[in-house]
Design a protein around this motif. Structure first.
Motif, PDB file in Angstrom:
ATOM      1  N   CYS A 153       0.729  -1.255   0.032  1.00 21.85           N
ATOM      2  CA  CYS A 153      -0.194  -0.037  -0.054  1.00 21.85           C
ATOM      3  C   CYS A 153       0.974   1.193   0.037  1.00 21.85           C
ATOM      4  N   TYR A 154       1.540   1.373  -1.134  1.00 21.99           N
ATOM      5  CA  TYR A 154       2.555   2.709  -1.321  1.00 21.99           C
ATOM      6  C   TYR A 154       1.943   3.968  -1.018  1.00 21.99           C
ATOM      7  N   LYS A 155       0.695   4.093  -1.853  1.00 23.55           N
ATOM      8  CA  LYS A 155      -0.243   5.354  -1.418  1.00 23.55           C
ATOM      9  C   LYS A 155      -0.223   5.719   0.061  1.00 23.55           C
ATOM     10  N   GLN A 156      -0.699   4.773   0.739  1.00 21.73           N
ATOM     11  CA  GLN A 156      -1.205   5.056   2.094  1.00 21.73           C
ATOM     12  C   GLN A 156      -0.026   5.083   2.819  1.00 21.73           C
ATOM     13  N   LEU A 157       1.198   4.559   2.598  1.00 25.61           N
ATOM     14  CA  LEU A 157       2.357   4.854   3.188  1.00 25.61           C
ATOM     15  C   LEU A 157       2.861   6.369   2.962  1.00 25.61           C
ATOM     16  N   MET A 158       2.765   6.775   1.891  1.00 28.60           N
ATOM     17  CA  MET A 158       3.182   8.206   1.429  1.00 28.60           C
ATOM     18  C   MET A 158       2.435   9.132   2.260  1.00 28.60           C
ATOM     19  N   GLU A 159       1.107   8.906   2.487  1.00 34.04           N
ATOM     20  CA  GLU A 159       0.262   9.734   3.114  1.00 34.04           C
ATOM     21  C   GLU A 159       0.625   9.772   4.685  1.00 34.04           C
ATOM     22  N   LEU A 160       1.030   8.608   5.116  1.00 31.42           N
ATOM     23  CA  LEU A 160       1.119   8.380   6.496  1.00 31.42           C
ATOM     24  C   LEU A 160       2.509   9.355   6.948  1.00 31.42           C
ATOM     25  N   LEU A 161       3.546   9.066   5.869  1.00 29.30           N
ATOM     26  CA  LEU A 161       4.754   9.670   6.299  1.00 29.30           C
ATOM     27  C   LEU A 161       4.530  11.314   5.964  1.00 29.30           C
ATOM     28  N   LEU A 162       3.761  11.622   5.174  1.00 29.61           N
ATOM     29  CA  LEU A 162       3.509  12.984   5.236  1.00 29.61           C
ATOM     30  C   LEU A 162       2.796  13.631   6.378  1.00 29.61           C
ATOM     31  N   LYS A 163       1.828  12.651   6.803  1.00 23.35           N
ATOM     32  CA  LYS A 163       1.385  13.056   8.224  1.00 23.35           C
ATOM     33  C   LYS A 163       2.156  13.224   9.384  1.00 23.35           C
ATOM     34  N   ILE A 164       3.371  12.420   9.471  1.00 28.65           N
ATOM     35  CA  ILE A 164       4.036  12.309  10.603  1.00 28.65           C
ATOM     36  C   ILE A 164       5.370  13.452  10.249  1.00 28.65           C
ATOM     37  N   ASP A 192       6.140  -7.634   6.054  1.00 28.82           N
ATOM     38  CA  ASP A 192       5.089  -7.797   5.147  1.00 28.82           C
ATOM     39  C   ASP A 192       5.135  -6.361   4.631  1.00 28.82           C
ATOM     40  N   LEU A 193       6.196  -6.030   3.916  1.00 31.30           N
ATOM     41  CA  LEU A 193       6.346  -4.657   2.931  1.00 31.30           C
ATOM     42  C   LEU A 193       5.590  -5.027   1.797  1.00 31.30           C
ATOM     43  N   VAL A 194       5.294  -6.422   1.224  1.00 31.57           N
ATOM     44  CA  VAL A 194       4.877  -6.563  -0.054  1.00 31.57           C
ATOM     45  C   VAL A 194       3.501  -7.598  -0.153  1.00 31.57           C
ATOM     46  N   ASN A 195       2.947  -7.706  -1.136  1.00 27.54           N
ATOM     47  CA  ASN A 195       1.939  -8.760  -1.452  1.00 27.54           C
ATOM     48  C   ASN A 195       0.552  -8.216  -1.171  1.00 27.54           C
ATOM     49  N   GLU A 242       6.828  -0.360  -5.468  1.00 24.12           N
ATOM     50  CA  GLU A 242       7.067   0.862  -5.192  1.00 24.12           C
ATOM     51  C   GLU A 242       7.545   1.003  -3.828  1.00 24.12           C
ATOM     52  N   VAL A 243       6.685   0.211  -2.949  1.00 21.61           N
ATOM     53  CA  VAL A 243       7.111   0.054  -1.463  1.00 21.61           C
ATOM     54  C   VAL A 243       8.533  -0.449  -1.331  1.00 21.61           C
ATOM     55  N   LEU A 244       8.797  -1.446  -2.101  1.00 17.72           N
ATOM     56  CA  LEU A 244      10.149  -2.116  -1.936  1.00 17.72           C
ATOM     57  C   LEU A 244      11.457  -1.179  -2.353  1.00 17.72           C
ATOM     58  N   LYS A 245      10.881  -0.640  -3.326  1.00 17.59           N
ATOM     59  CA  LYS A 245      12.029   0.594  -4.131  1.00 17.59           C
ATOM     60  C   LYS A 245      12.100   1.682  -2.976  1.00 17.59           C
ATOM     61  N   PHE A 246      11.366   2.173  -2.358  1.00 13.96           N
ATOM     62  CA  PHE A 246      11.489   3.140  -1.430  1.00 13.96           C
ATOM     63  C   PHE A 246      12.192   2.799  -0.067  1.00 13.96           C
ATOM     64  N   VAL A 247      11.696   1.653   0.373  1.00 13.16           N
ATOM     65  CA  VAL A 247      12.569   0.784   1.526  1.00 13.16           C
ATOM     66  C   VAL A 247      14.102   0.935   1.179  1.00 13.16           C
ATOM     67  N   PRO A 253       5.253  -7.416 -10.737  1.00 10.05           N
ATOM     68  CA  PRO A 253       6.193  -6.467 -11.060  1.00 10.05           C
ATOM     69  C   PRO A 253       7.455  -6.213 -10.566  1.00 10.05           C
ATOM     70  N   ILE A 254       7.414  -6.810  -9.141  1.00 12.90           N
ATOM     71  CA  ILE A 254       8.962  -7.068  -8.742  1.00 12.90           C
ATOM     72  C   ILE A 254       9.955  -8.004  -9.302  1.00 12.90           C
ATOM     73  N   LEU A 255       9.266  -9.034  -9.736  1.00 16.49           N
ATOM     74  CA  LEU A 255       9.904 -10.172 -10.353  1.00 16.49           C
ATOM     75  C   LEU A 255      10.519  -9.734 -11.565  1.00 16.49           C
ATOM     76  N   ASN A 256       9.698  -8.982 -12.280  1.00 17.91           N
ATOM     77  CA  ASN A 256       9.842  -8.577 -13.701  1.00 17.91           C
ATOM     78  C   ASN A 256      10.670  -7.216 -13.696  1.00 17.91           C
ATOM     79  N   TYR A 257      10.932  -6.602 -12.726  1.00 20.37           N
ATOM     80  CA  TYR A 257      11.809  -5.469 -12.601  1.00 20.37           C
ATOM     81  C   TYR A 257      13.019  -5.640 -13.112  1.00 20.37           C
TER      82      TYR A 257
END
Length: 271
Positions: A11-22, A36-39, A46-51, A85-89
């Protein structure tokens, strides 16, 4: 500030919203992720690339979905549309090999916290948990990781035999770090029940942290994995999986001030 964050599961969009909030600032702040970063979520890549990009400011422990991703990378499990998308990246090898190096347990004595995706087995003291986490991390990052993972995922182990075969001990350790919720009075783990303790209609099962044989862990245990348990903040445990992937909330907890920040999640994963 040091913020611990619950299960993201793509849930990348939600993670970005939370990071903006804090008001996360990578120059000054740190993030702890409970695994459980993924799946399941739409944006696992996008989550994995960010981390990966902010790895110097981030602590991660591996969860069961992260292990499933690694198993799929090795061809041991069938992939799915959220991790394809991760495996094909183009840099999949880089991301997966970095993920393989992450621990199952993170300890910070100065802060007074230890973090594991599902928790720490009732019959493990903290030193034993660290010992087995180090073994699992070494196995997963070895040239024999594929065959080791094939063997260890071939069946489950719900109890600890200190004088058993190494693979059985490692299988139990992996299960307890990544899949545990309930246990019996004798400490044997139950992997079938996933509901909240309030909804459980069995008096012979206990949440792992309330098991009668639970050994004191010295530090407060930060964990996720259990969305039906929700947010729990006690002297001994901090549960952070608040079901973002199920359309509920994503939670961050500042480990020094104990401030809590949450955002509502509009994404719902249908089984």
């Amino acid at each position: 500030m040091i913020w611990a964050i619950g299960d993201i599961q793509g849930c990348y969009k939600q993670l970005m919203e939370l990071l903006l909030k804090i008001e996360f600032n990578p120059k000054n702040d740190y993030l702890w992720f409970v695994g459980d970063l993924v799946n399941r979520g739409k944006n696992s890549l996008e989550v994995l690339k960010f981390v990966y990009a902010y790895q110097d400011r981030i602590k991660v422990v591996l969860g069961n979905h992260d292990i499933s991703l690694i198993a799929s990378y090795f061809g041991l499990k069938k992939s799915n549309p959220t991790i394809d998308p991760i495996l094909n990246y183009k840099d999949a090898d880089k991301l997966i090999n970095w993920l393989r190096k992450q621990p199952f347990l993170h300890i910070d004595y100065m802060l007074g916290y230890a973090m594991a995706h599902a928790g720490i087995a009732p019959n493990f003291e903290l030193g034993a948990a660290k010992y087995y986490s180090d073994i699992l991390q070494k196995r997963l990052n070895s040239p024999q990781a594929k065959e080791w993972l094939r063997t260890i995922l071939s069946k489950e182990s719900n109890h600890f035999e200190p004088h058993g075969q190494n693979i059985e001990i490692e299988r139990y350790a992996l299960s307890s770090f990544t899949r545990m919720r309930y246990c019996y009075k004798n400490g044997f783990l139950d992997f079938k029940q996933k509901g909240s303790p309030q909804s459980l209609n069995r008096d012979n099962l206990y949440p792992w942290f309330d098991c009668p044989i639970n050994i004191d862990k010295e530090l407060k245990i930060v964990f996720g994995h259990w969305s039906t348990l929700g947010f729990v903040d006690r002297d001994d445990i901090l549960a952070l999986d608040t079901g973002c992937i199920w359309g509920r909330k994503l939670t961050a907890y500042e480990l020094n001030s104990k401030k809590v920040a949450q955002i509502k999640c509009d994404y719902y994963h249908s089984k």
